[in-house]
Design an enzyme around this catalytic site. Structure first.
Site, PDB file in Angstrom:
ATOM      1  N   GLU A  66      -5.573  -2.886  -0.299  1.00  0.00           N
ATOM      2  CA  GLU A  66      -5.004  -1.886  -1.211  1.00  0.00           C
ATOM      3  C   GLU A  66      -3.798  -1.173  -0.612  1.00  0.00           C
ATOM      4  O   GLU A  66      -2.798  -0.927  -1.285  1.00  0.00           O
ATOM      5  CB  GLU A  66      -6.078  -0.855  -1.585  1.00  0.00           C
ATOM      6  CG  GLU A  66      -5.584   0.288  -2.453  1.00  0.00           C
ATOM      7  CD  GLU A  66      -5.126  -0.173  -3.830  1.00  0.00           C
ATOM      8  OE1 GLU A  66      -3.915  -0.035  -4.119  1.00  0.00           O
ATOM      9  OE2 GLU A  66      -5.951  -0.685  -4.595  1.00  0.00           O
TER      10      GLU A  66
ATOM     11  N   GLY B  18       1.326   2.564  -0.726  1.00  0.00           N
ATOM     12  CA  GLY B  18       0.642   3.595   0.052  1.00  0.00           C
ATOM     13  C   GLY B  18      -0.622   4.127  -0.583  1.00  0.00           C
ATOM     14  O   GLY B  18      -1.607   3.415  -0.733  1.00  0.00           O
TER      15      GLY B  18
ATOM     16  N   LYS C 240       5.943  -6.566  -1.720  1.00  0.00           N
ATOM     17  CA  LYS C 240       4.956  -5.843  -2.519  1.00  0.00           C
ATOM     18  C   LYS C 240       4.851  -6.427  -3.928  1.00  0.00           C
ATOM     19  O   LYS C 240       3.758  -6.534  -4.487  1.00  0.00           O
ATOM     20  CB  LYS C 240       5.327  -4.360  -2.573  1.00  0.00           C
ATOM     21  CG  LYS C 240       5.233  -3.672  -1.207  1.00  0.00           C
ATOM     22  CD  LYS C 240       5.865  -2.286  -1.236  1.00  0.00           C
ATOM     23  CE  LYS C 240       5.804  -1.632   0.135  1.00  0.00           C
ATOM     24  NZ  LYS C 240       6.533  -0.351   0.186  1.00  0.00           N
TER      25      LYS C 240
END
Length: 432
Positions: free
Chosen positions: A129, A134, A205
């Protein structure tokens, strides 16, 4: 249930946050998982380095085998960064039947599917995660909260450094280089910021998010990447004048069975929720066929926000241990990867040109666009200080990427065009 023992790989910014949360939130963790959670060993590079968290020296080691080969350690948390050496450590840990939690986006973007396969083969959990955005629980939301929906698009600001730079450039009218130096001084940008400002960090990401959201194996090489290094304060001011705000956007879009994943500076209507995400904050917009539009917003980096995501994954691992379902949550991709070609990627575009200030120039440019069936939504034209030149700024209607790139090539060869100054994708329309 006996205590859960943790092996921590790394004690930098995030690792320090993990230790603090496990120590300070022990009562909360006990309530969540029904047993104590203890850090048994921590891999570091320097045993005597001063740190911002007090750790018993007996917990520290420079030998990864002290964690990976210890039968009493149940979960390995990796916050050390790096790719190849780290991959070996995690593969070995999984083969030793240890569950893994990682915050390593670089590793997951490059070797994620291999690690997931080995985790599944060994009945282990691999949670990540914290590798994206973040402290924002975006991956868990895609995997669990939106599991019953069909995700059609994900669009977001997933790099805090570039968002800080573009925010300052836009709000204060400053040049890129000046803001970058300021960001480095404040610690928002690395001494070598290439991965951030070049778009690679965001691309990693987006590859992770797209793989999960679309249930399709998206590789880093599938992501088209353009950074912010060529963005000028003039581009931002013209965008504002036309009702838009510029952000470095990660875009993952699915139409039918085909997908497009990209990272690029793009213009959003200033009324769009993502346009009001400033400085180092991150936000991701998710479109689902059933749920419609949802947005996830929060700090995209930092010790405690990222560590919170890591420890939340740890809680998930321990809950699975108690239920005896470790290794069953990893889902292999449901769909074969099918990428859109440039003729299937449609968008509006912002274009800024320097042209010779002569009669008939605009008609010639308009004719070129018309030949490719592309029309204008908005137009600005103004003289330049340099004698005999004018500046034209347009926002087009929808056009395919292949068509638009052909237009750009022809514009550069057009005698009346002195220079194509800039070109950006436009997402959405400004209401009049």
């Amino acid at each position: 249930m006996q205590a859960i023992s943790i092996g921590l790989l790394g004690l930098g910014t995030v690792g320090t946050g993990v230790v603090k949360i496990i120590e300070n939130h022990q009562d909360k963790l006990m309530h969540q998982v029904g047993c104590p959670v203890n850090v048994k060993k921590i891999l570091v590079q320097d045993l005597v380095k001063e740190r911002t968290v007090k750790v018993d020296s007996s917990l520290l080691t420079v030998n990864p085998a002290d964690i990976i080969d210890d039968p009493e350690i149940d979960v390995v948390i990796e916050v050390m960064g790096g790719i190849e050496n780290t991959r070996e450590h995690l593969l070995n840990a999984l083969k030793m039947k240890k569950h893994v939690v990682t915050a390593n986006k670089d590793l997951m973007a490059v070797h994620g599917s291999e690690l997931m396969t080995v985790a599944h083969e060994n009945g282990c959990d691999l949670f990540y995660e914290a590798s994206v955005a973040g402290g924002i629980p975006i991956l868990r939301s895609l995997a669990d909260g939106l599991a019953s929906d069909r995700i059609t698009k994900m669009m977001g600001i997933v790099n805090g450094t570039t968002n800080y730079i573009l925010t300052k450039m836009s709000q204060e009218g400053l040049a890129y280089e000046a803001v970058l130096k300021d960001a480095q001084r404040l610690g928002y940008a690395e001494a070598n910021p290439a991965s951030d400002v070049g778009g690679l960090d965001a691309a990693r990401k987006m590859a992770i998010m797209a793989s999960l959201g679309f249930s399709m194996k998206i590789d880093l090489d599938d992501v088209k990447v353009k950074g912010i290094t060529e963005v000028t304060e003039e581009d931002l001011q013209y965008g504002k004048q036309l009702g838009y705000t510029m952000k470095l956007l990660g875009i993952a879009d699915r139409e039918g069975d085909k997908v497009e994943v990209s990272v690029q500076p793009a213009l959003l209507p200033s009324s769009h929720p993502l346009a009001s995400v400033h400085n180092e904050y991150n936000a991701v917009y998710v479109y689902g066929e059933a749920v419609g539009e949802t947005m996830f917003y929060g700090p995209g980096a930092g010790s405690l926000p990222t560590a919170t995501a890591v420890v939340s994954d740890l809680v998930g691992v321990v809950k699975n241990m108690r239920l005896g379902v470790n290794g069953s949550t990893s889902i292999t991709p449901q769909y074969e990867k099918q990428l859109k070609d440039d003729g299937e990627v449609n968008s509006k575009y912002f274009l800024r040109l320097h042209v010779h200030d002569e009669v008939g120039v605009f008609a010639e440019i308009t004719s070129l666009f018309s030949n490719h069936d592309v029309s204008f939504e908005k137009i600005l034209q103004m003289p330049l200080k340099e004698k005999g030149l004018a500046e034209i700024v347009v926002i087009t209607h929808q056009a395919s990427l292949s068509n638009y790139e052909n237009i750009l090539m022809e514009l550069r060869d057009l005698p009346v065009v002195k220079e194509v100054k800039s070109s950006y994708r436009v997402e959405g329309s400004v209401s009049v």
